[in-house]
Scaffold this motif. Structure first.
Motif, mmCIF file in Angstrom:
data_model
loop_
_atom_site.group_PDB
_atom_site.id
_atom_site.type_symbol
_atom_site.label_atom_id
_atom_site.label_comp_id
_atom_site.label_asym_id
_atom_site.label_seq_id
_atom_site.Cartn_x
_atom_site.Cartn_y
_atom_site.Cartn_z
ATOM 1 N N PRO A 58 0.816 -1.221 0.000
ATOM 2 C CA PRO A 58 0.000 0.000 0.000
ATOM 3 C C PRO A 58 0.846 1.265 0.000
ATOM 4 O O PRO A 58 1.972 1.285 0.524
ATOM 5 N N LEU A 60 0.403 5.563 0.811
ATOM 6 C CA LEU A 60 -0.383 6.667 1.320
ATOM 7 C C LEU A 60 0.146 7.954 0.704
ATOM 8 O O LEU A 60 1.334 8.057 0.400
ATOM 9 N N SER A 73 0.113 -2.988 5.397
ATOM 10 C CA SER A 73 -1.351 -2.993 5.336
ATOM 11 C C SER A 73 -1.996 -2.495 6.626
ATOM 12 O O SER A 73 -2.943 -1.689 6.570
ATOM 13 N N ALA A 76 -1.640 1.310 6.749
ATOM 14 C CA ALA A 76 -2.456 1.931 5.716
ATOM 15 C C ALA A 76 -3.929 1.944 6.112
ATOM 16 O O ALA A 76 -4.622 2.953 5.957
ATOM 17 N N GLN A 77 -4.411 0.833 6.652
ATOM 18 C CA GLN A 77 -5.813 0.755 7.069
ATOM 19 C C GLN A 77 -6.090 1.688 8.236
ATOM 20 O O GLN A 77 -7.141 2.334 8.294
ATOM 21 N N ALA A 80 -5.835 5.493 7.104
ATOM 22 C CA ALA A 80 -6.833 5.878 6.112
ATOM 23 C C ALA A 80 -8.223 6.051 6.713
ATOM 24 O O ALA A 80 -9.128 6.543 6.044
ATOM 25 N N ALA A 91 -5.152 7.094 1.722
ATOM 26 C CA ALA A 91 -4.767 5.835 1.090
ATOM 27 C C ALA A 91 -4.980 5.917 -0.417
ATOM 28 O O ALA A 91 -6.005 6.417 -0.900
#
Length: 232
Positions: A58, A60, A73, A76-77, A80, A91
């Protein structure tokens, strides 16, 4: 973004982005027998330092520093989520869309004054304006356009209204008398810039760069669907 990546450019490439060893290997050829081989640098999440698995991970957009950030991940989760970073990190999504029925004709392309056959556009919220760039031997180069010029292009495709600011781009390619038009993740555009910078030779890029460009757009075509969810 200026050719030297200095100044108020829209985005800086991710520091953990893929590196290309071709030119560097050639420059170091004479020193190879005096130096021990070094393993490739391990890519790590720029937020928590965790190793990143695989070539694809991922990204950003750091809207405050106008930079792409490599992330794992979980980070990023987390970042975001609405309100998680007060909007600083966004993201980069993974959608690819195609508009084969666009109205970007020869006149619209000429207005762009792009010296190569590829350009991408995205809305930069930090600069509060649309940014138009194209790949060059020096990297991502910004095209200084009059608002009326790029508005003509935006008016020619329904994809322009779907663009998410900062994280998605309108990608155009002019080749063989026709223009291809896609909505893509913005990090893909900077990947293309890096690939062209690595392989560019001579005035027009050379055969290797053109072959790589063809392969890149073939990948985009395979992934791109229509805005209504159908395949092109």
């Amino acid at each position: 973004m200026s050719a030297s990546h200095v100044g108020p450019g829209p985005l800086r490439p991710a520091t953990g982005a893929a590196t290309y060893n071709g030119p560097a290997a050639q420059r170091q050829k004479g020193l190879r027998r005096f130096t021990a081989p070094r393993p490739p640098r391990e890519e790590r999440c720029e937020m928590c330092g965790a190793p990143l698995d695989g070539e694809r991970h991922p990204h950003l957009v750091d809207t405050e520093n106008r930079a792409l950030v490599c992330a794992c991940s979980p980070c990023a989760q987390l970042l975001a989520r609405p309100g998680a970073s007060k909007g600083r990190f966004r993201a980069v999504p993974g959608r690819f869309l195609s508009d084969p029925a666009h109205g970007i004709d020869d006149n619209a392309w000429e207005l762009l004054r792009i010296p190569v056959g590829v350009a991408f556009f995205f809305r930069n919220t930090a600069l509060d304006r649309l940014v138009a760039l194209y790949p060059s031997p020096a990297g991502a180069t910004e095209s200084e356009l009059e608002p009326s010029s790029w508005q003509t292009v935006l008016d020619g495709t329904r994809l322009a209204a779907l663009l998410e600011p900062d994280v998605e781009a309108l990608l155009l390619r002019r080749s063989d008398g026709r223009t291809e038009c896609y909505l893509v993740p913005v990090d893909i555009c900077y990947e293309l810039v890096g690939r062209m910078r690595l392989r560019w030779q001579g005035f027009d890029g050379g055969a290797e760069a053109r072959a790589d460009l063809d392969a890149f757009f073939e990948h985009v075509r395979r992934r791109a669907g229509a805005p209504d969810g159908s395949r092109p």
